[in-house]
Enzyme design. Structure first.
Site, PDB file in Angstrom:
ATOM      1  N   LYS A 163       0.869  -1.180   0.000  1.00  0.00           N
ATOM      2  CA  LYS A 163       0.000   0.000   0.000  1.00  0.00           C
ATOM      3  C   LYS A 163       0.903   1.225   0.000  1.00  0.00           C
ATOM      4  O   LYS A 163       1.874   1.277   0.771  1.00  0.00           O
ATOM      5  CB  LYS A 163      -0.878  -0.014   1.254  1.00  0.00           C
ATOM      6  CG  LYS A 163      -1.911  -1.129   1.241  1.00  0.00           C
ATOM      7  CD  LYS A 163      -2.981  -0.850   0.220  1.00  0.00           C
ATOM      8  CE  LYS A 163      -4.152  -1.802   0.362  1.00  0.00           C
ATOM      9  NZ  LYS A 163      -5.177  -1.569  -0.667  1.00  0.00           N
ATOM     10  N   GLU A 213      -1.633  -0.023  -8.880  1.00  0.00           N
ATOM     11  CA  GLU A 213      -3.086  -0.147  -8.772  1.00  0.00           C
ATOM     12  C   GLU A 213      -3.736   1.170  -8.341  1.00  0.00           C
ATOM     13  O   GLU A 213      -3.297   1.803  -7.384  1.00  0.00           O
ATOM     14  CB  GLU A 213      -3.380  -1.248  -7.739  1.00  0.00           C
ATOM     15  CG  GLU A 213      -4.827  -1.668  -7.683  1.00  0.00           C
ATOM     16  CD  GLU A 213      -5.041  -2.812  -6.691  1.00  0.00           C
ATOM     17  OE1 GLU A 213      -4.050  -3.380  -6.179  1.00  0.00           O
ATOM     18  OE2 GLU A 213      -6.209  -3.118  -6.412  1.00  0.00           O
TER      19      GLU A 213
HETATM   20  O1  NPG Z   1      -6.047  -9.605   0.945  1.00  0.00           O
HETATM   21  O2  NPG Z   1      -8.203  -9.268   1.069  1.00  0.00           O
HETATM   22  C1  NPG Z   1      -7.020  -8.864   1.038  1.00  0.00           C
HETATM   23  C2  NPG Z   1      -6.766  -7.398   1.119  1.00  0.00           C
HETATM   24  C3  NPG Z   1      -6.375  -6.826  -0.193  1.00  0.00           C
HETATM   25  O3  NPG Z   1      -5.483  -4.640  -0.136  1.00  0.00           O
HETATM   26  C4  NPG Z   1      -6.476  -5.327  -0.184  1.00  0.00           C
HETATM   27  N1  NPG Z   1      -7.709  -4.845  -0.222  1.00  0.00           N
HETATM   28  O4  NPG Z   1      -7.899  -1.632  -1.692  1.00  0.00           O
HETATM   29  O5  NPG Z   1      -7.777  -3.605  -2.542  1.00  0.00           O
HETATM   30  C5  NPG Z   1      -7.896  -2.850  -1.567  1.00  0.00           C
HETATM   31  C6  NPG Z   1      -8.011  -3.443  -0.175  1.00  0.00           C
HETATM   32  C7  NPG Z   1      -9.383  -3.289   0.452  1.00  0.00           C
HETATM   33  C8  NPG Z   1      -9.566  -3.746   1.731  1.00  0.00           C
HETATM   34  C9  NPG Z   1     -10.435  -2.709  -0.196  1.00  0.00           C
HETATM   35  C10 NPG Z   1     -10.809  -3.639   2.371  1.00  0.00           C
HETATM   36  C11 NPG Z   1     -11.675  -2.606   0.422  1.00  0.00           C
HETATM   37  C12 NPG Z   1     -11.856  -3.073   1.707  1.00  0.00           C
END
Ligand code: NPG
Length: 369
Positions: A163, A213
Site C-alpha cells: 500500500k 493499482e
Molecule cells: O487480501 O483481502 C485482502 C486485502 C487486499 O489490499 C487489499 N484490499 O484496496 O484492494 C484494496 C483493499 C481493500 C480492503 C479494499 C478492504 C476494500 C476493503
C-alpha cells in the site's frame, strides 16, 4: 425457486493486525453475512463492507438498510431459475453493489447445494490451484515494513503488494525491491494521487513492478488513460471498475493494462464473469482482488480466480493471514508454490463454525417473504 427467508448478520471479527491504506485503517471485519433459505436448502454470501465510506460509498450500516429494506424484499418476490437472474432482478438498483453481491453470492451457493455442484464448476473454473499473494498495509517505518514483508516471504508468499501514499511510496518500494530483487511486486494507492503526481509516480518504473493499482480518483477513467501514457508500468484499475460497462470504457480508452476483479465491488459473480470475458477478449490480464473477506467470501474469491484469464496472483491469502480465528473450520492453507487449492466440494467448500459465528455476530435481522 423462491427465497423464503433472508438472515442478515453484522459481525465483529478481529484481524491478526490492523490494516492501513492511504485512506483508512481497520482493526477487524465488520462485514454483513447473508443467509438465504428456500426449499430445504441454504446459501451463504458475504458483503465485505466496513464502518466508513472510505473504499466506495458503502458502509456496514448502509448495506444493512439496503439489504433489509430493498434488496431482500425485491428478490423474495421473484422466482429465481438460475443464479444469473439476480443480476437481471437488480438491474434497476443504482450502486450499492457490495450489498447486492452478498445476496447474489448466497444465491450461487444455494444453487450449488441444491444441484450438488461446486462453485468452481458453476462459474467455469479451469484451475485446481490459484496463485496468490499478500497485501501489506502501510507500516510505521521501513524497518518494520521489511520485517513484515520478510515474514510473509518466509511463509511462502511469492507476490507482495505494498500500500502506498504520498510520503510512503518510492522509498518503501525501493527498500523492498532491494531486499528481494526477484519477488513479484506491485503497489496500490487507493485513489490518493492526481495527474500532477505523474512524474513522481514514474519513479516507480525502475522497480520492475507487475502493476500500479488505482493511483488516481476512485471514479476516474480519463486521467488514468493520460497517466498510463506517462508510465512504463501497467496501471491496474480497481475502484473505477464497478460494472462491465466501466470495464469496457477503460479498455476502449486504454486507461489500464490490467484489471483487478473483486466480485463484491461489481455486484456479484455474473458481472465479475462478464468483466473477465471482456478483458480476455481484449488481451487484458485480470487478477482477483480482496476485501479482507471472512472464510465465506474468501472461498468465493478462490473459485472465481480459477477462471482462465486470472493470470496474475490474487489478493487471496490464507485465512490465517487475516484473522486470529476465522468463522470456518477448514481454512485455506498456503501451498508451497504460493497457491491455494480450489475446492471441488459442493458450494464453495467451507464448513461454518456456527458457535463461533454466533459469538462474533453483533446484529441479526430476519426478513421473511
Ligand atoms: O487480501 O483481502 C485482502 C486485502 C487486499 O489490499 C487489499 N484490499 O484496496 O484492494 C484494496 C483493499 C481493500 C480492503 C479494499 C478492504 C476494500 C476493503
Amino acid at each position: 425457486m423462491r427465497i423464503q427467508q433472508v438472515e442478515l448478520r453484522s459481525i465483529d471479527l478481529p484481524y491478526v493486525s490492523p490494516f492501513e491504506t492511504s485512506g483508512w485503517r481497520e482493526m477487524g471485519s465488520n462485514a454483513i453475512l447473508v443467509r438465504i433459505d428456500a426449499d430445504g436448502f441454504t446459501g451463504w454470501g458475504e458483503s465485505p463492507v466496513g464502518p466508513g465510506p472510505w473504499y466506495n460509498e458503502e458502509t456496514t450500516a448502509t448495506a444493512m438498510i439496503m439489504l433489509r429494506d430493498i434488496l431482500a424484499p425485491v428478490l423474495m418476490k421473484q422466482d429465481i431459475h438460475e443464479p444469473e437472474d439476480v443480476q437481471r432482478i437488480f438491474a434497476h438498483v443504482r450502486a450499492n453493489r457490495i450489498a447486492q453481491s452478498g445476496l447474489e453470492f448466497a444465491v450461487w451457493d444455494w444453487f450449488g447445494h441444491a444441484q450438488q455442484k461446486s462453485l468452481k464448476s458453476m462459474l467455469g473454473g479451469v484451475r485446481d490451484t490459484v496463485s496468490v499473494g499478500v497485501s501489506v498495509g502501510i507500516q510505521k517505518d521501513i524497518d518494520t515494513l521489511l520485517a513484515v514483508v520478510g515474514g510473509y516471504v518466509d511463509a511462502g508468499y511469492q507476490r507482495i503488494k505494498l500500500k502506498i501514499k504520498p510520503g510512503w511510496d518510492i522509498e518503501p518500494t525501493r527498500a523492498v525491491r532491494n531486499a528481494w530483487p526477484h519477488i513479484m511486486l506491485q503497489v496500490d494507492a487507493n485513489s490518493i494521487y492526481t495527474l500532477d503526481h505523474a512524474e513522481h509516480l514514474a519513479q516507480l518504473d525502475e522497480f520492475g513492478l507487475l502493476l500500479i493499482e488505482q493511483p488516481l480518483g476512485h471514479d476516474d477513467i480519463i486521467d488514468h488513460a493520460k497517466l498510463q501514457r506517462a508510465l512504463k508500468t501497467p496501471i491496474c484499475l480497481d475502484e473505477s471498475i464497478v460494472s462491465p460497462e466501466h470495464a469496457r470504457w477503460a479498455i476502449e480508452l486504454r486507461a489500464c493494462g490490467v484489471i483487478n476483479i473483486k466480485p463484491s465491488r461489481v455486484g456479484g459473480f455474473a458481472a465479475a464473469k462478464q468483466i473477465h470475458d471482456m478483458a480476455m477478449a481484449a488481451d487484458i490480464p485480470v487478477w482477483c482482488g480482496g476485501m479482507l473477506e471472512t472464510g465465506i467470501g474468501r472461498a468465493a474469491n478462490v473459485a472465481l480466480a480459477s477462471l482462465p484469464n486470472f493470470v496474475l496472483p490474487g489478493d487471496i491469502s490464507a485465512n490465517a493471514r487475516y484473522f486470529i480465528r476465522d468463522i470456518v473450520t477448514n481454512p485455506f492453507v498456503l501451498n508451497e508454490d504460493s497457491s491455494l487449492t480450489v475446492p471441488n466440494s459442493i458450494g464453495s467448500g467451507y464448513e461454518l463454525d456456527m458457535d463461533y459465528l454466533d459469538s462474533i455476530t453483533t446484529q441479526k435481522v430476519i426478513v421473511k417473504a
